[in-house]
Design a protein around this motif. Structure first.
Motif, PDB file in Angstrom:
ATOM      1  N   ILE A 110      -1.407  18.168   1.864  1.00 40.86           N
ATOM      2  CA  ILE A 110      -0.969  18.010   0.856  1.00 40.86           C
ATOM      3  C   ILE A 110      -1.198  19.591   0.053  1.00 40.86           C
ATOM      4  O   ILE A 110      -2.276  19.697  -0.249  1.00 40.86           O
ATOM      5  CB  ILE A 110      -1.266  17.197  -0.615  1.00 40.86           C
ATOM      6  CG1 ILE A 110      -1.800  15.849   0.095  1.00 40.86           C
ATOM      7  CG2 ILE A 110      -0.680  17.081  -1.779  1.00 40.86           C
ATOM      8  CD1 ILE A 110      -2.570  14.668  -0.874  1.00 40.86           C
ATOM      9  N   ALA A 111       0.214  19.980   0.189  1.00 40.15           N
ATOM     10  CA  ALA A 111      -0.109  21.397  -0.653  1.00 40.15           C
ATOM     11  C   ALA A 111       0.156  21.450  -1.473  1.00 40.15           C
ATOM     12  O   ALA A 111       1.303  21.316  -2.108  1.00 40.15           O
ATOM     13  CB  ALA A 111       0.880  22.439   0.144  1.00 40.15           C
ATOM     14  N   GLY A 112      -0.085  22.243  -3.263  1.00 39.25           N
ATOM     15  CA  GLY A 112       0.100  22.355  -4.072  1.00 39.25           C
ATOM     16  C   GLY A 112      -0.674  23.505  -5.044  1.00 39.25           C
ATOM     17  O   GLY A 112      -0.221  23.455  -6.336  1.00 39.25           O
ATOM     18  N   GLY A 113      -0.217  24.681  -3.621  1.00 38.11           N
ATOM     19  CA  GLY A 113      -1.127  25.732  -4.970  1.00 38.11           C
ATOM     20  C   GLY A 113       0.339  26.129  -5.576  1.00 38.11           C
ATOM     21  O   GLY A 113       0.948  26.621  -4.978  1.00 38.11           O
ATOM     22  N   SER A 114      -0.478  27.514  -6.939  1.00 34.31           N
ATOM     23  CA  SER A 114       0.628  28.443  -7.009  1.00 34.31           C
ATOM     24  C   SER A 114       0.374  29.913  -6.965  1.00 34.31           C
ATOM     25  O   SER A 114      -0.902  29.841  -7.034  1.00 34.31           O
ATOM     26  CB  SER A 114       1.063  27.739  -8.330  1.00 34.31           C
ATOM     27  OG  SER A 114      -0.231  28.027  -9.411  1.00 34.31           O
ATOM     28  N   ASP A 120       1.120  -1.226  -0.154  1.00 32.78           N
ATOM     29  CA  ASP A 120       0.056  -0.174   0.172  1.00 32.78           C
ATOM     30  C   ASP A 120       0.682   0.985   0.008  1.00 32.78           C
ATOM     31  O   ASP A 120       2.213   1.841   0.172  1.00 32.78           O
ATOM     32  CB  ASP A 120      -1.141  -0.045   1.571  1.00 32.78           C
ATOM     33  CG  ASP A 120      -2.231  -1.830   1.420  1.00 32.78           C
ATOM     34  OD1 ASP A 120      -2.369  -1.511   0.054  1.00 32.78           O
ATOM     35  OD2 ASP A 120      -2.174  -1.621   2.323  1.00 32.78           O
ATOM     36  N   VAL A 121       0.433   3.027  -0.215  1.00 35.66           N
ATOM     37  CA  VAL A 121       0.607   3.729   0.377  1.00 35.66           C
ATOM     38  C   VAL A 121      -0.046   4.173   1.135  1.00 35.66           C
ATOM     39  O   VAL A 121      -1.222   4.713   0.706  1.00 35.66           O
ATOM     40  CB  VAL A 121       0.440   4.816  -1.119  1.00 35.66           C
ATOM     41  CG1 VAL A 121       1.225   5.845  -0.955  1.00 35.66           C
ATOM     42  CG2 VAL A 121       2.054   4.191  -2.233  1.00 35.66           C
ATOM     43  N   ARG A 122       0.810   4.946   2.097  1.00 34.66           N
ATOM     44  CA  ARG A 122      -0.478   5.389   3.318  1.00 34.66           C
ATOM     45  C   ARG A 122       0.563   6.580   3.968  1.00 34.66           C
ATOM     46  O   ARG A 122       1.267   6.610   3.858  1.00 34.66           O
ATOM     47  CB  ARG A 122      -0.319   4.164   4.820  1.00 34.66           C
ATOM     48  CG  ARG A 122      -1.541   3.036   3.649  1.00 34.66           C
ATOM     49  CD  ARG A 122      -1.886   2.661   5.118  1.00 34.66           C
ATOM     50  NE  ARG A 122      -2.385   1.157   5.061  1.00 34.66           N
ATOM     51  CZ  ARG A 122      -3.818   1.191   4.264  1.00 34.66           C
ATOM     52  NH1 ARG A 122      -4.199   2.238   4.852  1.00 34.66           N
ATOM     53  NH2 ARG A 122      -4.646  -0.021   3.781  1.00 34.66           N
ATOM     54  N   GLN A 123      -0.512   7.506   3.291  1.00 34.80           N
ATOM     55  CA  GLN A 123      -0.013   8.677   4.288  1.00 34.80           C
ATOM     56  C   GLN A 123      -0.556   8.960   5.649  1.00 34.80           C
ATOM     57  O   GLN A 123      -1.578   9.472   5.543  1.00 34.80           O
ATOM     58  CB  GLN A 123      -0.087  10.290   2.800  1.00 34.80           C
ATOM     59  CG  GLN A 123       0.346  11.556   3.996  1.00 34.80           C
ATOM     60  CD  GLN A 123       0.158  12.590   3.225  1.00 34.80           C
ATOM     61  OE1 GLN A 123      -1.018  12.294   2.303  1.00 34.80           O
ATOM     62  NE2 GLN A 123       0.204  13.490   3.091  1.00 34.80           N
ATOM     63  N   ALA A 124      -0.265   9.092   7.034  1.00 27.91           N
ATOM     64  CA  ALA A 124      -0.536  10.100   8.112  1.00 27.91           C
ATOM     65  C   ALA A 124      -1.005  10.824   8.077  1.00 27.91           C
ATOM     66  O   ALA A 124      -0.824  12.031   7.489  1.00 27.91           O
ATOM     67  CB  ALA A 124       0.706   9.404   9.849  1.00 27.91           C
ATOM     68  N   ALA A 125      -2.360  11.053   8.917  1.00 25.65           N
ATOM     69  CA  ALA A 125      -3.244  12.090   8.966  1.00 25.65           C
ATOM     70  C   ALA A 125      -2.389  13.378   9.284  1.00 25.65           C
ATOM     71  O   ALA A 125      -2.282  14.318   9.355  1.00 25.65           O
ATOM     72  CB  ALA A 125      -4.343  12.406   9.870  1.00 25.65           C
ATOM     73  N   GLY A 126      -1.571  13.237  10.266  1.00 29.50           N
ATOM     74  CA  GLY A 126      -0.952  13.891  10.749  1.00 29.50           C
ATOM     75  C   GLY A 126       0.580  15.365   9.573  1.00 29.50           C
ATOM     76  O   GLY A 126       0.940  16.047   9.610  1.00 29.50           O
ATOM     77  N   SER A 127       1.012  14.092   8.417  1.00 22.78           N
ATOM     78  CA  SER A 127       1.809  14.465   7.679  1.00 22.78           C
ATOM     79  C   SER A 127       1.423  15.231   6.846  1.00 22.78           C
ATOM     80  O   SER A 127       0.617  15.782   6.517  1.00 22.78           O
ATOM     81  CB  SER A 127       2.587  13.209   7.292  1.00 22.78           C
ATOM     82  OG  SER A 127       1.177  12.646   6.303  1.00 22.78           O
ATOM     83  N   ARG A 128       2.794  15.900   6.276  1.00 26.52           N
ATOM     84  CA  ARG A 128       1.984  17.045   5.238  1.00 26.52           C
ATOM     85  C   ARG A 128       3.003  16.264   4.091  1.00 26.52           C
ATOM     86  O   ARG A 128       4.579  16.598   4.145  1.00 26.52           O
ATOM     87  CB  ARG A 128       2.670  18.356   5.493  1.00 26.52           C
ATOM     88  CG  ARG A 128       2.531  19.802   4.416  1.00 26.52           C
ATOM     89  CD  ARG A 128       2.662  21.047   5.910  1.00 26.52           C
ATOM     90  NE  ARG A 128       2.619  22.154   4.572  1.00 26.52           N
ATOM     91  CZ  ARG A 128       1.780  22.524   3.669  1.00 26.52           C
ATOM     92  NH1 ARG A 128       0.255  22.411   4.664  1.00 26.52           N
ATOM     93  NH2 ARG A 128       2.125  23.599   3.189  1.00 26.52           N
TER      94      ARG A 128
END
Length: 261
Positions: free
Chosen positions: A49-53, A10-18
């Motif tokens: 997940i930040a991806g703005g420009s 799986d690919v898992r990103q924890a809730a507290g990560s960024r």
């Protein structure tokens, strides 16, 4: 660019990560998460997940915004699809979104937003009940495909319109960057378009009415009925539909067969 690839798990990103692929006065990055292994294959992105420009650049006659971040997510299963898309929107990641779901059906509400949207359901049916939003200053593209059919409910809106008309340094219209695209492929199922469904492919809506351009492309694909020589296509569209800004509407009927040898 962030690439997360699990070949057998799986690919898992924890809730507290960024994860941060954003940019200032430049184009943002891309997040790729792939988990297609048969034994697991769940993509679960629960963190920020930040991806703005920000900013614009001169595209030869028109000020164009720098592209926001993109996400390409492929898995046997995608956890919390609606919540994931809301987190992507909250983080400004509205440049492109591509999803490949290997198992199960998928129902879309109002969660999808991005200039380029691609959704593929490889072993199920795709239903759209809300707004798929690819609109913005520039025209967008929406591509939807499902093996077992696609259903646009009467409340569905596929919005790829652009508010700013792209022109050259002489103020003349440039066709290609003003051409919105909506492409729907129902695979081996039926393409059902309920009455009331809307599609918007206009360009230049923020300007004067006589400058709004209808250059969009709408492509509808489904299986051919009655075999290779059948004269019907598996598309149900009996009710009234609203299609704005299309220059070209193409209907494709496909049939798969084995060549005689």
């Amino acid at each position: 660019e962030v690439v997360l690839d699990s070949r057998g798990g799986d690919v898992r990103q924890a809730a507290g990560s960024r994860i941060d692929i954003s940019a200032v006065s430049n184009r943002a990055g891309k997040l790729t998460a792939t988990a297609l292994g048969q034994d697991a294959g769940t993509v679960s992105l629960l963190g920020g997940i930040a991806g703005g420009s920000s900013g614009h650049y001169d595209a030869g006659g028109t000020e164009v915004p720098f592209a926001a971040g993109g996400a390409d997510i492929r898995g046997q299963h995608i956890a919390d699809f609606g919540g994931l898309n809301q987190r992507l929107t909250d983080g400004g990641l509205v440049g492109s979104r591509s999803f490949q779901l290997k198992q199960g059906d998928l129902v879309l509400g109002n969660e999808l937003r991005g200039r380029e949207i691609n959704v593929s359901v490889d072993a199920g049916r795709l239903t759209v009940n809300g707004t798929v939003d690819a609109s913005g200053e520039q025209v967008g593209s929406i591509r939807l495909a499902a093996r077992d059919g696609v259903h646009l409910a009467g409340s569905a809106v596929l919005d790829a319109h652009g508010s700013v008309l792209r022109v050259d340094s002489y103020g003349q219209l440039i066709e290609a960057p003003n051409r919105a695209v909506i492409d729907i492929d129902a695979g081996s199922g039926r393409l059902v378009l309920d009455g009331g469904a809307r599609m918007d492919l206009r360009a230049g809506t923020a300007g004067k009415a006589d400058r709004i351009a209808s250059l969009g492309t709408l492509e509808l694909s489904a299986q051919r009925l009655g075999g290779a020589r059948g004269n019907d296509v598996a598309i149900d569209a009996a009710g009234p539909l609203a299609i704005d800004g299309a220059r070209t509407i193409t209907v494709n009927g496909f049939w798969s067969y084995t060549d005689a040898r």
